[in-house]
Scaffold this active site. Structure first.
Site, PDB file in Angstrom:
ATOM      1  N   LYS A 281      47.797  45.580  34.326  1.00 51.81           N
ATOM      2  CA  LYS A 281      46.833  44.525  34.665  1.00 51.81           C
ATOM      3  C   LYS A 281      46.198  43.966  33.392  1.00 51.81           C
ATOM      4  O   LYS A 281      46.113  44.674  32.391  1.00 51.81           O
ATOM      5  CB  LYS A 281      45.698  45.124  35.527  1.00 51.81           C
ATOM      6  N   ARG A 355      50.776  50.406  48.549  1.00 54.09           N
ATOM      7  CA  ARG A 355      51.659  50.445  49.721  1.00 54.09           C
ATOM      8  C   ARG A 355      52.707  51.554  49.593  1.00 54.09           C
ATOM      9  O   ARG A 355      53.188  52.066  50.606  1.00 54.09           O
ATOM     10  CB  ARG A 355      52.313  49.077  49.921  1.00 54.09           C
TER      11      ARG A 355
HETATM   12  N1  BES Z   1      44.370  47.574  43.848  1.00 51.03           N
HETATM   13  C1  BES Z   1      45.010  46.341  43.782  1.00 51.03           C
HETATM   14  C2  BES Z   1      44.405  45.294  44.708  1.00 51.03           C
HETATM   15  C3  BES Z   1      43.055  44.755  44.333  1.00 51.03           C
HETATM   16  C4  BES Z   1      42.957  43.631  43.542  1.00 51.03           C
HETATM   17  C5  BES Z   1      41.910  45.311  44.816  1.00 51.03           C
HETATM   18  C6  BES Z   1      41.734  43.099  43.228  1.00 51.03           C
HETATM   19  C7  BES Z   1      40.676  44.776  44.513  1.00 51.03           C
HETATM   20  C8  BES Z   1      40.580  43.676  43.721  1.00 51.03           C
HETATM   21  C9  BES Z   1      46.480  46.477  44.184  1.00 51.03           C
HETATM   22  O1  BES Z   1      47.078  47.679  43.877  1.00 51.03           O
HETATM   23  C10 BES Z   1      47.246  45.406  43.459  1.00 51.03           C
HETATM   24  O2  BES Z   1      47.212  45.414  42.269  1.00 51.03           O
HETATM   25  N2  BES Z   1      47.871  44.530  44.215  1.00 51.03           N
HETATM   26  C11 BES Z   1      48.599  43.452  43.641  1.00 51.03           C
HETATM   27  C12 BES Z   1      49.906  43.331  44.382  1.00 51.03           C
HETATM   28  C13 BES Z   1      50.877  42.395  43.739  1.00 51.03           C
HETATM   29  C14 BES Z   1      51.387  42.982  42.453  1.00 51.03           C
HETATM   30  C15 BES Z   1      52.001  42.145  44.688  1.00 51.03           C
HETATM   31  C16 BES Z   1      47.783  42.176  43.797  1.00 51.03           C
HETATM   32  O3  BES Z   1      47.151  42.004  44.839  1.00 51.03           O
HETATM   33  O4  BES Z   1      47.744  41.407  42.855  1.00 51.03           O
HETATM   34 ZN    ZN Z   2      47.814  47.744  41.898  1.00 48.71          ZN
END
Ligand code: BES
Ligand code: ZN
Ligand code: ZN
Length: 511
Positions: A281, A355
C-alpha cells in the site's frame, strides 16, 4: 491482559450529590423545551431564566448539542443536551439515536474532568419503556471509553454514571441494567482489540485475549488451529496471507453452548496489520491498517455479549488472524493457492488478503462446525467506503429469512447497514484463465465482487457479509460522521451490538 473497564453504570430513582449533572431537552415546533420535572430542578440549580441564557448564547438545540453551566458547589457542572426536534423524528432509529446522542454529548463533557455524573433520563417519545433506557445507558458507557493502555498518564476521570429515572414504563429494570453493562463491556473489548497497534496486538495476542474469555464465561471453550496444523489441513488462504510475517497466522475458534438453536457462526476478519504485502500500500494512511482486525474484534465482542447474557443458542466465533507483510516468503500476485475447501484460487493482488483468510474460516464453519447460518464482518474493501462513506456498512446477504431481523436489529442499535446487490451475474468478474476462480475482479463494484468471492465458500449455507471498512475505520475523513457517543481516534466497535441483537431476536425465536 485485561480490558478497559467501563465506569460503574446504574439506574436509580434517587438522585445523589454528583460532581456533574446532565439534563435532556428537546425542540418542539422550533422552540426549546424541558419537561416539568427538569424545569424545576434546573431552575433551582442555574436560575429560572436558563432557556433565555441558552438562546442568547446561540444554542440551537440540534441533536446531541450541549451547553454547560458552571457552579461553585456540587454539581459543579450542569450540562444540557438536546434530543433535537422531536416532532420530526418518526422512526425508531432516529428516536433512539437522538437519546444516545444527547447522553453521549453530556458524557463527553465530563469524561476527562469529573468523577461522577448523574443524568436525568427523559423520553418524550414514549419508546417502549426499557429499550430507551437500555440504549441511554449503553450510550453513556460507550461515550466514556478512552484508549489509554498506551499512555503513561491516563486522562479519564469519570468512574461512575447514574441515570436518574423516575418513570414506571420499564418493569424489568435490573435486567436492562445488566444487559446494558454487558453490551458496553463487549464493545469496550472490541475497541481495545481493534484499536491496539500491530506490535501490541499480534495474532498471538488476539489468541491470548480469546483464551482469557474461556475463564470469564460459562459454557465457553476456545480452540486454536496454529500455523502448522493449518498447513496440514490445507488452509491455503490463511497460510499464504500470513506466511510472510514474523508472527504466524492462526484460526481462533470460540464455542459457546447455551442452547440448541444453531449452531451459528460469526466470522471476523482479523488482519492485525495489512501492509498490502507484495502489492504494498502507499505509506500515507497505512497506520490505519492496524484496525484491519476490527471484524475479528467485533466477532469477539458479539460472542462475549451472547455468552455473558446466556442466550439460548449454540454459537461459534471464528477469527482468522494474520499479518499481511511483504517478505521473501510472502505470497505473490499470480500465485495459485489451494483453499481449505479445495477451490484453486489465482491471486491477483496480495492486498486483497481479507477474502483469502475469510474463505477458509467460512469453509471451516460450514464443513467442520456444520453452521446453520454464517454471519461475517470484515474491513474488506476500500470500494465500500467510496460507495457509502463512513456512515453505512455494506450488507450483502444470502439469508432471506434473516434479512428482516437484521435490518430490525440495525434500527435498534443504530449501526447502519445498506443492502447491496448480490446477483450471480457478478461471478463473471471472478473467471480465471489459470485456476478455478481469481480472487479479485476489475475495478468496478469491488465490494460486490469481494462479497461474491466469500459467498463461493459458504455455498448454500445462509450467509451474511457486512463490509465494515468505512464504519470500523473512520480515520481519514470519516470522523465527522461519528455520533457523540463514539470517541474519536479509535475503531468504534461497529457491529458488536448488531449481531448480538440479531441473535437475541432471530436465534432465540428458533430455540
Ligand atoms: N483492508 C483493506 C480494505 C480497506 C481499505 C479497509 C481502506 C479500510 C480502509 C483490504 O484488505 C484491501 O486492501 N482491499 C483492497 C482490495 C483490492 C486490492 C482489490 C482495496 O479495497 O483496495
Ligand atoms: Zn488489503
Ligand atoms: Zn485488509
Amino acid at each position: 491482559m485485561i480490558f478497559t473497564r467501563p465506569p460503574i453504570l446504574e439506574v436509580s430513582s434517587q438522585p445523589g450529590a454528583p460532581e456533574a449533572a446532565g439534563f435532556m431537552l428537546f425542540k418542539k415546533e422550533g422552540k426549546l423545551h424541558v419537561s416539568e420535572k427538569s424545569r424545576e430542578k434546573l431552575a433551582g440549580l442555574v436560575g429560572e431564566g436558563f432557556l433565555d441564557v441558552l438562546e442568547k448564547a446561540g444554542y440551537k438545540g440540534e441533536t446531541g448539542e450541549t451547553f454547560v453551566f458552571h457552579r461553585s458547589e456540587k454539581p459543579y457542572k450542569v450540562i444540557l443536551a438536546s434530543l433535537g426536534d422531536v416532532d420530526k423524528k418518526k422512526g425508531l432509529y432516529e428516536k433512539l439515536e437522538s437519546v444516545r446522542s444527547a447522553i453521549g454529548g453530556i458524557v463527553s463533557q465530563v469524561v476527562e474532568k469529573n468523577e461522577d455524573l448523574e443524568v436525568y433520563y427523559e423520553d418524550p417519545y414514549g419508546i417502549d419503556g426499557c429499550l430507551g433506557l437500555r440504549e441511554a445507558l449503553v450510550a453513556a458507557g460507550l461515550a466514556a471509553y478512552r484508549l489509554e493502555a498506551f499512555k503513561t498518564e491516563p486522562k479519564r476521570k469519570l468512574t461512575s454514571i447514574k441515570l436518574v429515572y423516575t418513570g414506571s414504563e420499564c418493569s424489568g429494570l435490573e435486567d436492562v441494567v445488566g444487559e446494558a453493562k454487558t453490551l458496553v463491556e463487549a464493545v469496550y473489548l472490541a475497541r481495545d482489540v481493534a484499536s491496539a497497534p500491530s506490535n501490541k496486538m499480534t495474532p498471538e495476542h488476539v489468541e491470548k485475549y480469546a483464551k482469557q474469555l474461556e475463564g470469564m464465561l460459562d459454557n465457553v471453550t476456545v480452540r486454536v488451529i496454529g500455523f502448522e496444523e493449518a498447513k496440514k489441513l490445507g488452509m491455503g488462504g490463511l497460510v499464504s496471507v500470513g506466511q510472510g510475517a514474523e508472527v504466524k497466522p492462526r484460526l481462533i475458534i470460540l464455542e459457546y453452548k447455551g442452547g440448541d438453536a444453531g449452531p451459528y457462526a460469526i466470522v471476523g476478519k482479523t488482519l492485525c496489520f495489512d501492509s498490502g504485502g507484495i502489492s504494498i500500500k502507499p505509506s500515507h494512511g497505512m497506520e490505519t491498517m492496524r484496525h484491519d482486525k476490527a471484524g475479528g474484534a467485533a466477532a469477539l465482542g458479539a460472542f462475549y455479549a451472547v455468552a455473558k447474557m446466556g442466550l439460548p443458542v449454540h454459537l461459534y466465533a471464528l477469527l482468522p488472524a494474520a499479518m499481511n507483510m511483504p517478505d521473501g516468503g510472502a505470497y505473490k500476485p499470480g500465485d495459485i493457492v489451494e483453499m481449505y475447501d479445495g477451490t484453486k484460487v489465482e491471486v491477483i493482488n496480495t492486498d486483497a488478503e481479507g477474502r483469502m483468510v475469510l474463505a477458509d474460516a467460512i469453509a471451516y464453519a460450514r464443513k467442520d462446525l456444520k453452521a446453520k447460518e454464517i454471519l461475517e464482518y470484515s474491513t474488506l474493501t476500500g470500494s465500500i467506503v467510496v460507495a457509502l462513506a463512513h456512515v453505512y456498512a455494506g450488507l450483502f446477504n444470502w439469508n432471506e429469512g434473516g434479512e428482516k431481523d437484521l435490518l430490525a436489529a440495525s434500527e435498534v442499535t443504530g449501526e447502519r447497514v445498506w443492502k447491496m446487490p448480490t446477483d450471480d451475474i457478478y461471478k463473471k468478474a471472478l473467471k480465471s484463465e489459470y485456476a478455478d476462480i481469481k480472487h479479485v475482479g476489475d475495478r468496478w463494484g469491488g465490494s460486490i465482487t469481494a462479497a461474491v468471492f466469500l459467498k463461493h465458500f459458504a455455498k448454500d449455507t445462509p450467509f451474511t457479509h457486512i463490509d465494515i471498512a468505512g464504519t470500523a475505520i473512520p480515520m481519514g475523513g470519516g470522523e465527522k460522521y461519528l455520533p457523540p457517543y463514539v470517541p474519536k481516534a479509535i475503531s468504534p466497535g461497529f457491529g458488536v451490538r448488531l449481531y448480538y441483537e440479531y441473535l437475541k431476536k432471530h436465534a432465540a425465536s428458533k430455540a
